[in-house]
Scaffold this motif. Sequence first.
Motif, PDB file in Angstrom:
ATOM      1  N   LEU A 319      -6.435   3.774  12.791  1.00 56.13           N
ATOM      2  CA  LEU A 319      -5.269   2.894  12.785  1.00 56.13           C
ATOM      3  C   LEU A 319      -4.125   3.438  13.647  1.00 56.13           C
ATOM      4  N   PRO A 320      -4.350   3.637  14.939  1.00 57.67           N
ATOM      5  CA  PRO A 320      -3.256   4.090  15.807  1.00 57.67           C
ATOM      6  C   PRO A 320      -2.216   2.986  15.966  1.00 57.67           C
ATOM      7  N   ARG A 321      -1.034   3.373  16.463  1.00 61.45           N
ATOM      8  CA  ARG A 321       0.065   2.417  16.557  1.00 61.45           C
ATOM      9  C   ARG A 321      -0.295   1.225  17.444  1.00 61.45           C
ATOM     10  N   ASP A 322      -0.942   1.467  18.596  1.00 62.04           N
ATOM     11  CA  ASP A 322      -1.317   0.347  19.463  1.00 62.04           C
ATOM     12  C   ASP A 322      -2.177  -0.659  18.721  1.00 62.04           C
ATOM     13  N   PHE A 366       0.834   0.814   3.402  1.00 65.40           N
ATOM     14  CA  PHE A 366       0.165   1.911   4.097  1.00 65.40           C
ATOM     15  C   PHE A 366       1.163   2.700   4.943  1.00 65.40           C
ATOM     16  N   GLY A 367       1.924   2.006   5.781  1.00 69.89           N
ATOM     17  CA  GLY A 367       2.821   2.680   6.714  1.00 69.89           C
ATOM     18  C   GLY A 367       3.925   3.456   6.023  1.00 69.89           C
ATOM     19  N   HIS A 368       4.568   2.840   5.041  1.00 71.18           N
ATOM     20  CA  HIS A 368       5.651   3.533   4.342  1.00 71.18           C
ATOM     21  C   HIS A 368       5.132   4.721   3.546  1.00 71.18           C
ATOM     22  N   TYR A 492      -0.250  -1.881  -3.212  1.00 73.04           N
ATOM     23  CA  TYR A 492      -0.736  -0.664  -3.868  1.00 73.04           C
ATOM     24  C   TYR A 492      -2.074  -0.224  -3.275  1.00 73.04           C
ATOM     25  N   ILE A 493      -2.900  -1.187  -2.871  1.00 79.04           N
ATOM     26  CA  ILE A 493      -4.133  -0.829  -2.166  1.00 79.04           C
ATOM     27  C   ILE A 493      -3.785  -0.106  -0.870  1.00 79.04           C
ATOM     28  N   GLY A 494      -2.755  -0.601  -0.172  1.00 82.25           N
ATOM     29  CA  GLY A 494      -2.304   0.072   1.047  1.00 82.25           C
ATOM     30  C   GLY A 494      -1.813   1.482   0.767  1.00 82.25           C
ATOM     31  N   ASP A 682      12.287   7.828  12.842  1.00 81.37           N
ATOM     32  CA  ASP A 682      11.012   7.124  12.838  1.00 81.37           C
ATOM     33  C   ASP A 682      11.232   5.765  12.212  1.00 81.37           C
ATOM     34  N   ASP A 683      10.820   4.751  12.938  1.00 84.09           N
ATOM     35  CA  ASP A 683      11.001   3.417  12.387  1.00 84.09           C
ATOM     36  C   ASP A 683       9.853   3.110  11.434  1.00 84.09           C
ATOM     37  N   VAL A 684       9.772   1.869  11.030  1.00 83.23           N
ATOM     38  CA  VAL A 684       8.802   1.473  10.024  1.00 83.23           C
ATOM     39  C   VAL A 684       7.401   1.544  10.620  1.00 83.23           C
ATOM     40  N   GLU A 685       6.689   2.578  10.321  1.00 79.23           N
ATOM     41  CA  GLU A 685       5.383   2.775  10.934  1.00 79.23           C
ATOM     42  C   GLU A 685       4.362   1.819  10.340  1.00 79.23           C
ATOM     43  N   MET A 686       3.683   1.117  11.211  1.00 76.40           N
ATOM     44  CA  MET A 686       2.546   0.278  10.859  1.00 76.40           C
ATOM     45  C   MET A 686       2.891  -0.771   9.815  1.00 76.40           C
ATOM     46  N   SER A 687       4.148  -1.202   9.762  1.00 72.55           N
ATOM     47  CA  SER A 687       4.489  -2.312   8.891  1.00 72.55           C
ATOM     48  C   SER A 687       4.794  -3.518   9.757  1.00 72.55           C
ATOM     49  N   LEU A 688       5.613  -4.436   9.275  1.00 67.82           N
ATOM     50  CA  LEU A 688       5.840  -5.669  10.026  1.00 67.82           C
ATOM     51  C   LEU A 688       6.548  -5.417  11.346  1.00 67.82           C
ATOM     52  N   LEU A 689       7.445  -4.433  11.369  1.00 67.25           N
ATOM     53  CA  LEU A 689       8.293  -4.222  12.529  1.00 67.25           C
ATOM     54  C   LEU A 689       8.019  -2.869  13.136  1.00 67.25           C
TER      55      LEU A 689
END
Length: 743
Positions: A319-322, A366-368, A492-494, A682-689
């Motif tokens: 799950l890389p950022r790209d 997941f990201g948070h 919660y699964i995330g 660090d911004d919101v990693e792997m979330s909506l934004l």
Amino acid sequence: MARTLDGNLNPNLAEIDLHYSNDEATLEYLWDPFLNGTGLHKNLAAYRDGKKDAPMLIVIGGGQWHVENHAIEHFASALDGIVSTAQIAGRQPDVGFRGLTKSDGPGDLVLFAPVQEPYSADPDAATELAGYYELNAHLNKLADEKSINVLWSFGHMTAARQDQYVDNTINVQGEVLRQRSDVLLNLRCNAKSAATRRFPNVQSCCGTWAGPNWIQTGFLTLGLAVLPAVILLDYLRPLLRPEDRIITQAFCAFTSTVSLMYITDRTHIFEQVQRLPLISTNLRNMIIIVFLIGALTLQRSKPPASLRPGQKQPDQPYLPRDQTEEWKGWMQALIVIYHYNMAWSADWYWEIIRLTVASYLFLTGFGHTVYFLQKKDYSFKRVAAVMIRTNLLPCTLAFVMRTRWLLYYYMPLSTFWFLIVYATLAVGRRHNAHTLFVIGKILASAALVRAFLNTRDLPETVVRLFALTCNISFDAGAFFHLRVAGDSYIVYIGMLAAMFYIWSKNVLLGSDLYQDTISRRFRQAFPLLKHVIIAISLVGLFCFWYWVYYHIDSQADFVSWQPYITFVPILAFTVLRNAHPYLRNVHSVAFAWLGRYSGEMYVMQDHLWLAGDQEAVLRTGLFYGNESVSQDRWRDLLLITPLYLIACSLIGNATVTIMTWFVQEPVPAIERDIPSNGRALDDVEMSLLSGDGADDIGQALNEKSVPRASHWERLRSAIWPNQVRNRAIVVLAVMWLLNMTYT
């Protein structure tokens, strides 16, 4: 028109007068083929004299008898008598060009319907239409000479359209009658409805928008005049410091783009037209075009900046950022296509959209969780950064567009779940190194949220509390019982997936902290285990869609199962998308770009791609046709879509700059040379934004640190505190005051 007001009505269409009334309206149909009856002239006289019981709207249509009996002169004489009795000449506004007011629209009206012409394959050569042409020519003459208003749109609805007639007669299809009724009701009643400022306002036709209040006026002045002027002056003659220039440009981009949305969706400069019911070919073609563009922009991810020349580029991680940005991008494209086409009537597509929302929430959890467990940053700065990044745009639009925060429902939903994730991990964070302890907290959090949702009237009580103290009102059932409850476990699964991701990564890297028996056996079994997981994912994905296709009978049925089953295709997708190094290393540049601004795309679609707060479609007004997408609206899509995407990128980049500026505190000069152990923000990693570029912005803004504050700096600090927590208090206080006094 009576059937529009009462769908169960089946009026008798005999040649007699008809009467209908309900609590809100009274309708009268006068059978008067000669256009000279007493009832007609009585109503015209009441209109002329401005009596209280005068009709709000009189629509006069006829001519069929005159054509059949070659009584053209009688028709002209009857019309002259009507105009004389009502004294219309010079009295009525030229509807559509002037005279519309905010409270009453065009006011009371006398309108003339053109004579209905029968269908003819070649209207120019049809001698049987000569009488109809002559009557309509006289109407056109009166319109020019005495300023009567003729409903020429009625004729345009059937011109050269055989499918709009019944059995090649003069009678038209029921859909034409319904559209004509809508034209009349919109023309006369929309302004009165809009004046109530009910939300959402779908009565934008045939009236003027309510004038901007002082908040809107101030914002529009700032975005369209003040800040652009400052930027221009600074360009011609540099006046601002570098750090001030960056934030001023960001605020200018943000306010100007929001002002553009006000222009497109709260004025009549652009057109707002009705969304078309789902047409499968339109939906299919849009999906094909979007994914074709995505496929054509596939390329390998860029190597890390730390890669030395000649060194082999490593494979991308799980799950890389790209990849996550690509995932968000194509999901957001599906969502805007869904709203444009009103595709909720297609169960298969509706189910996919439900999975995309669940996927966003999975990435949020997941990201948070990855961020908090790895960075161990539970500071107020982090909370403020996420809150601003998520809510700056929707909160601004709520004030500027007179909407509600909950209109852009994913942003409140993302905010709710971020706070849940933060609270879950922040409580007892000293013990987060113990896996079982964190799992226990996650289970307890899930139980508490479920108890909150299931406790009778508790969500409604929370909403009433917000309405009482902050003047914020929304539908508790729509938000908590539908939006939150529908995906109450996927976050919660995330979180659990993030924990497993962190643990497995550390184990496979051979960290000294992971040399226990379980870790060693996992490393040994992983070459075989990964193939087993891939196989399980394939089977799980197939079984999920098989079960949905054969055992889910309705959307309500899917909603009841949704909290318990959506994790299956989501986890399966994450595994299969990362099943091979090539799949991890390659991503779609187009979709990744969309993913970086997916939050802005979701919010701004309501005003800059769609219109009327998502209830209509935005059009430029430059093109006209049969209103179909394939033969007409595609031209507007080609013009508006790039404008929409550029605006999303401007807002997204500006929001990151504003967020970074907001959480950046002045650093004492003695601390400026101390090296940092990580990224500035660090911004919101792997979330909506996402927020690429925040580091550079933070570094530039950090240059404002001074060893000793001047008098101006001390005054500015009194107005705008240096501490992020105090800044947040000031902003919330201002928002509360604006909300309590908003009109």
